[in-house]
Design a protein around this motif. Structure first.
Motif, PDB file in Angstrom:
ATOM      1  N   ALA A  51       0.802  -1.224   0.000  1.00  0.00           N
ATOM      2  CA  ALA A  51       0.000   0.000   0.000  1.00  0.00           C
ATOM      3  C   ALA A  51       0.837   1.276   0.000  1.00  0.00           C
ATOM      4  CB  ALA A  51      -0.943   0.007   1.205  1.00  0.00           C
ATOM      5  N   TYR A  52       2.114   1.182   0.415  1.00  0.00           N
ATOM      6  CA  TYR A  52       2.982   2.360   0.508  1.00  0.00           C
ATOM      7  C   TYR A  52       4.337   2.071  -0.151  1.00  0.00           C
ATOM      8  CZ  TYR A  52      -0.468   3.815   3.956  1.00  0.00           C
ATOM      9  OH  TYR A  52      -1.640   4.160   4.583  1.00  0.00           O
ATOM     10  N   PRO A  53       4.340   1.536  -1.376  1.00  0.00           N
ATOM     11  CA  PRO A  53       5.608   1.092  -1.970  1.00  0.00           C
ATOM     12  C   PRO A  53       6.599   2.219  -2.254  1.00  0.00           C
ATOM     13  CG  PRO A  53       3.868   1.072  -3.618  1.00  0.00           C
ATOM     14  CD  PRO A  53       3.216   1.363  -2.293  1.00  0.00           C
ATOM     15  N   ASP A  54       6.096   3.415  -2.544  1.00  0.00           N
ATOM     16  CA  ASP A  54       6.994   4.508  -2.921  1.00  0.00           C
ATOM     17  C   ASP A  54       7.410   5.386  -1.750  1.00  0.00           C
ATOM     18  OD1 ASP A  54       6.872   3.710  -5.598  1.00  0.00           O
ATOM     19  OD2 ASP A  54       5.007   4.833  -5.889  1.00  0.00           O
ATOM     20  N   THR A  55       6.897   5.108  -0.555  1.00  0.00           N
ATOM     21  CA  THR A  55       7.242   5.912   0.625  1.00  0.00           C
ATOM     22  C   THR A  55       7.768   4.994   1.716  1.00  0.00           C
ATOM     23  OG1 THR A  55       4.910   5.806   1.299  1.00  0.00           O
ATOM     24  CG2 THR A  55       5.623   7.788   0.114  1.00  0.00           C
ATOM     25  N   LEU A  56       6.884   4.506   2.548  1.00  0.00           N
ATOM     26  CA  LEU A  56       7.296   3.651   3.672  1.00  0.00           C
ATOM     27  C   LEU A  56       7.975   2.366   3.198  1.00  0.00           C
ATOM     28  CD1 LEU A  56       4.106   4.084   5.875  1.00  0.00           C
ATOM     29  CD2 LEU A  56       6.330   5.177   6.204  1.00  0.00           C
ATOM     30  N   GLY A  57       7.543   1.843   2.065  1.00  0.00           N
ATOM     31  CA  GLY A  57       8.151   0.634   1.519  1.00  0.00           C
ATOM     32  C   GLY A  57       9.613   0.815   1.159  1.00  0.00           C
ATOM     33  N   ARG A  58      10.031   2.048   0.927  1.00  0.00           N
ATOM     34  CA  ARG A  58      11.431   2.324   0.588  1.00  0.00           C
ATOM     35  C   ARG A  58      12.308   2.534   1.818  1.00  0.00           C
ATOM     36  NH1 ARG A  58      11.599   6.350  -4.595  1.00  0.00           N
ATOM     37  NH2 ARG A  58      10.531   4.955  -6.025  1.00  0.00           N
ATOM     38  N   VAL A  59      11.713   2.904   2.951  1.00  0.00           N
ATOM     39  CA  VAL A  59      12.541   3.241   4.117  1.00  0.00           C
ATOM     40  C   VAL A  59      12.414   2.253   5.270  1.00  0.00           C
ATOM     41  CG1 VAL A  59      12.558   5.698   3.563  1.00  0.00           C
ATOM     42  CG2 VAL A  59      10.792   4.801   5.083  1.00  0.00           C
ATOM     43  N   LEU A  60      11.435   1.366   5.231  1.00  0.00           N
ATOM     44  CA  LEU A  60      11.258   0.390   6.308  1.00  0.00           C
ATOM     45  C   LEU A  60      11.430  -1.028   5.792  1.00  0.00           C
ATOM     46  CD1 LEU A  60       8.113   1.764   8.192  1.00  0.00           C
ATOM     47  CD2 LEU A  60      10.493   1.869   8.935  1.00  0.00           C
ATOM     48  N   ASP A  61      12.111  -1.833   6.572  1.00  0.00           N
ATOM     49  CA  ASP A  61      12.239  -3.263   6.298  1.00  0.00           C
ATOM     50  C   ASP A  61      11.394  -4.027   7.304  1.00  0.00           C
ATOM     51  OD1 ASP A  61      14.190  -2.950   4.260  1.00  0.00           O
ATOM     52  OD2 ASP A  61      15.756  -2.749   5.785  1.00  0.00           O
ATOM     53  N   ALA A  62      11.150  -5.285   7.030  1.00  0.00           N
ATOM     54  CA  ALA A  62      10.397  -6.121   7.964  1.00  0.00           C
ATOM     55  C   ALA A  62      11.069  -6.143   9.332  1.00  0.00           C
ATOM     56  CB  ALA A  62      10.245  -7.533   7.413  1.00  0.00           C
ATOM     57  N   MET A  63      12.390  -6.043   9.349  1.00  0.00           N
ATOM     58  CA  MET A  63      13.118  -6.097  10.621  1.00  0.00           C
ATOM     59  C   MET A  63      12.961  -4.822  11.447  1.00  0.00           C
ATOM     60  SD  MET A  63      16.402  -8.182   9.143  1.00  0.00           S
ATOM     61  CE  MET A  63      17.492  -7.601  10.386  1.00  0.00           C
ATOM     62  N   ASP A  64      12.419  -3.765  10.853  1.00  0.00           N
ATOM     63  CA  ASP A  64      12.194  -2.519  11.582  1.00  0.00           C
ATOM     64  C   ASP A  64      10.940  -2.576  12.460  1.00  0.00           C
ATOM     65  OD1 ASP A  64      14.434  -1.204  10.499  1.00  0.00           O
ATOM     66  OD2 ASP A  64      13.302  -0.708   8.682  1.00  0.00           O
ATOM     67  N   TRP A  65      10.129  -3.594  12.278  1.00  0.00           N
ATOM     68  CA  TRP A  65       8.878  -3.719  13.023  1.00  0.00           C
ATOM     69  C   TRP A  65       9.078  -4.573  14.263  1.00  0.00           C
ATOM     70  CZ3 TRP A  65       4.597  -1.017  11.784  1.00  0.00           C
ATOM     71  CH2 TRP A  65       4.557  -0.434  10.513  1.00  0.00           C
ATOM     72  N   THR A  66       8.379  -4.220  15.330  1.00  0.00           N
ATOM     73  CA  THR A  66       8.355  -5.009  16.556  1.00  0.00           C
ATOM     74  C   THR A  66       6.922  -5.487  16.763  1.00  0.00           C
ATOM     75  OG1 THR A  66      10.093  -3.649  17.541  1.00  0.00           O
ATOM     76  CG2 THR A  66       8.757  -4.967  19.051  1.00  0.00           C
ATOM     77  N   GLY A  67       6.760  -6.787  16.895  1.00  0.00           N
ATOM     78  CA  GLY A  67       5.424  -7.355  17.066  1.00  0.00           C
ATOM     79  C   GLY A  67       4.986  -7.341  18.518  1.00  0.00           C
ATOM     80  N   HIS A  68       3.680  -7.206  18.710  1.00  0.00           N
ATOM     81  CA  HIS A  68       3.078  -7.196  20.043  1.00  0.00           C
ATOM     82  C   HIS A  68       1.891  -8.147  20.057  1.00  0.00           C
ATOM     83  CE1 HIS A  68       5.500  -3.614  20.818  1.00  0.00           C
ATOM     84  NE2 HIS A  68       5.099  -3.189  19.635  1.00  0.00           N
ATOM     85  N   PRO A  69       1.780  -9.002  21.083  1.00  0.00           N
ATOM     86  CA  PRO A  69       0.649  -9.936  21.140  1.00  0.00           C
ATOM     87  C   PRO A  69      -0.649  -9.218  21.504  1.00  0.00           C
ATOM     88  CG  PRO A  69       1.944 -10.089  23.142  1.00  0.00           C
ATOM     89  CD  PRO A  69       2.674  -9.133  22.233  1.00  0.00           C
ATOM     90  N   ALA A  70      -1.736  -9.919  21.340  1.00  0.00           N
ATOM     91  CA  ALA A  70      -3.046  -9.370  21.708  1.00  0.00           C
ATOM     92  C   ALA A  70      -3.098  -9.136  23.213  1.00  0.00           C
ATOM     93  CB  ALA A  70      -4.144 -10.352  21.300  1.00  0.00           C
ATOM     94  N   LEU A  71      -3.859  -8.129  23.606  1.00  0.00           N
ATOM     95  CA  LEU A  71      -4.089  -7.841  25.020  1.00  0.00           C
ATOM     96  C   LEU A  71      -5.584  -7.927  25.283  1.00  0.00           C
ATOM     97  CD1 LEU A  71      -1.820  -4.704  25.515  1.00  0.00           C
ATOM     98  CD2 LEU A  71      -1.355  -7.023  26.297  1.00  0.00           C
ATOM     99  N   HIS A  72      -5.947  -8.703  26.260  1.00  0.00           N
ATOM    100  CA  HIS A  72      -7.361  -8.823  26.615  1.00  0.00           C
ATOM    101  C   HIS A  72      -7.493  -8.681  28.121  1.00  0.00           C
ATOM    102  CE1 HIS A  72      -8.422 -10.051  22.588  1.00  0.00           C
ATOM    103  NE2 HIS A  72      -7.424 -10.912  22.616  1.00  0.00           N
ATOM    104  N   ALA A  73      -8.380  -7.818  28.525  1.00  0.00           N
ATOM    105  CA  ALA A  73      -8.681  -7.611  29.938  1.00  0.00           C
ATOM    106  C   ALA A  73     -10.150  -7.198  30.019  1.00  0.00           C
ATOM    107  CB  ALA A  73      -7.778  -6.531  30.534  1.00  0.00           C
ATOM    108  N   PRO A  74     -10.736  -7.288  31.192  1.00  0.00           N
ATOM    109  CA  PRO A  74     -12.130  -6.862  31.304  1.00  0.00           C
ATOM    110  C   PRO A  74     -12.310  -5.415  30.838  1.00  0.00           C
ATOM    111  CG  PRO A  74     -11.417  -7.984  33.297  1.00  0.00           C
ATOM    112  CD  PRO A  74     -10.199  -7.802  32.442  1.00  0.00           C
ATOM    113  N   GLY A  75     -13.222  -5.215  29.912  1.00  0.00           N
ATOM    114  CA  GLY A  75     -13.510  -3.877  29.442  1.00  0.00           C
ATOM    115  C   GLY A  75     -12.771  -3.439  28.194  1.00  0.00           C
ATOM    116  N   PHE A  76     -11.736  -4.173  27.768  1.00  0.00           N
ATOM    117  CA  PHE A  76     -11.043  -3.807  26.540  1.00  0.00           C
ATOM    118  C   PHE A  76     -10.322  -5.009  25.949  1.00  0.00           C
ATOM    119  CE2 PHE A  76      -6.511  -3.866  27.413  1.00  0.00           C
ATOM    120  CZ  PHE A  76      -6.466  -3.836  28.792  1.00  0.00           C
ATOM    121  N   GLY A  77      -9.989  -4.884  24.694  1.00  0.00           N
ATOM    122  CA  GLY A  77      -9.223  -5.907  23.999  1.00  0.00           C
ATOM    123  C   GLY A  77      -8.519  -5.284  22.812  1.00  0.00           C
TER     124      GLY A  77
END
Length: 169
Positions: A51-77
């Motif tokens: 979706a962003y090949p000419d902007t973000l796709g040029r400056v970010l690699d997959a290794m630049d991302w940090t993954g976060h697991p789902a968070l579930h608690a009463p009242g939010f998810g």
């Protein structure tokens, strides 16, 4: 007297199709936190490259991302997500919102405010919108302009419950 400690007997036969399906579901289970992180990074990188090949796709690699697991608690998810540091206090956050119509990529630019006390979240929907936002942020070196009337940077402190002081950051 009803004994609540004993499990109720199941209303289906041990060798029924339902029993087998329930056993399969238990064997598959939910993805681990590490799998959720990996999937979130993969989804973010894929979205950026397509979706962003000419902007973000040029400056970010997959290794630049940090993954976060789902968070579930009463009242939010929160769904699993991924973040990428852009420098200067700016971040990207990506998640997949799962709905009845399938998964939708949600990419948010998180921008520090010029007041120094908060951030503005900008949901991006296209590469053109990203360019437009960056052009607006360029004169302030990547900071959103604070507007006392809007309170859009979340720097306004919430009112404390009666009798309790508000913590000042």
């Amino acid at each position: 007297m009803h004994d609540t400690l004993n499990a109720a007997t199941r209303p289906y036969a041990a060798d029924s199709p339902l029993a087998h399906l329930l056993d399969m579901a238990q064997a598959v289970g939910q993805p681990t936190e590490d799998e959720q992180r990996e999937d979130a990074v993969t989804a973010a990188a894929h979205h950026i490259y397509t979706a962003y090949p000419d902007t973000l796709g040029r400056v970010l690699d997959a290794m630049d991302w940090t993954g976060h697991p789902a968070l579930h608690a009463p009242g939010f998810g929160f769904e699993p997500g991924a973040t990428a540091w852009l420098d200067g206090g700016l971040w990207l956050h990506h998640t997949l919102r799962i709905g009845f119509d399938g998964a939708v990529d949600v990419l948010t630019l998180i921008v520090p405010c010029t007041c120094g006390h908060g951030y503005t979240d900008i949901v991006l929907d296209s590469q053109d919108m990203l360019i437009e936002i960056l052009a607006e942020l360029r004169p302030t070196h990547g900071k959103s302009v604070h507007d006392e009337n809007l309170g859009d940077c979340r720097s306004i402190r919430p009112v404390a419950p009666l009798g309790r002081p508000v913590a000042v950051l």
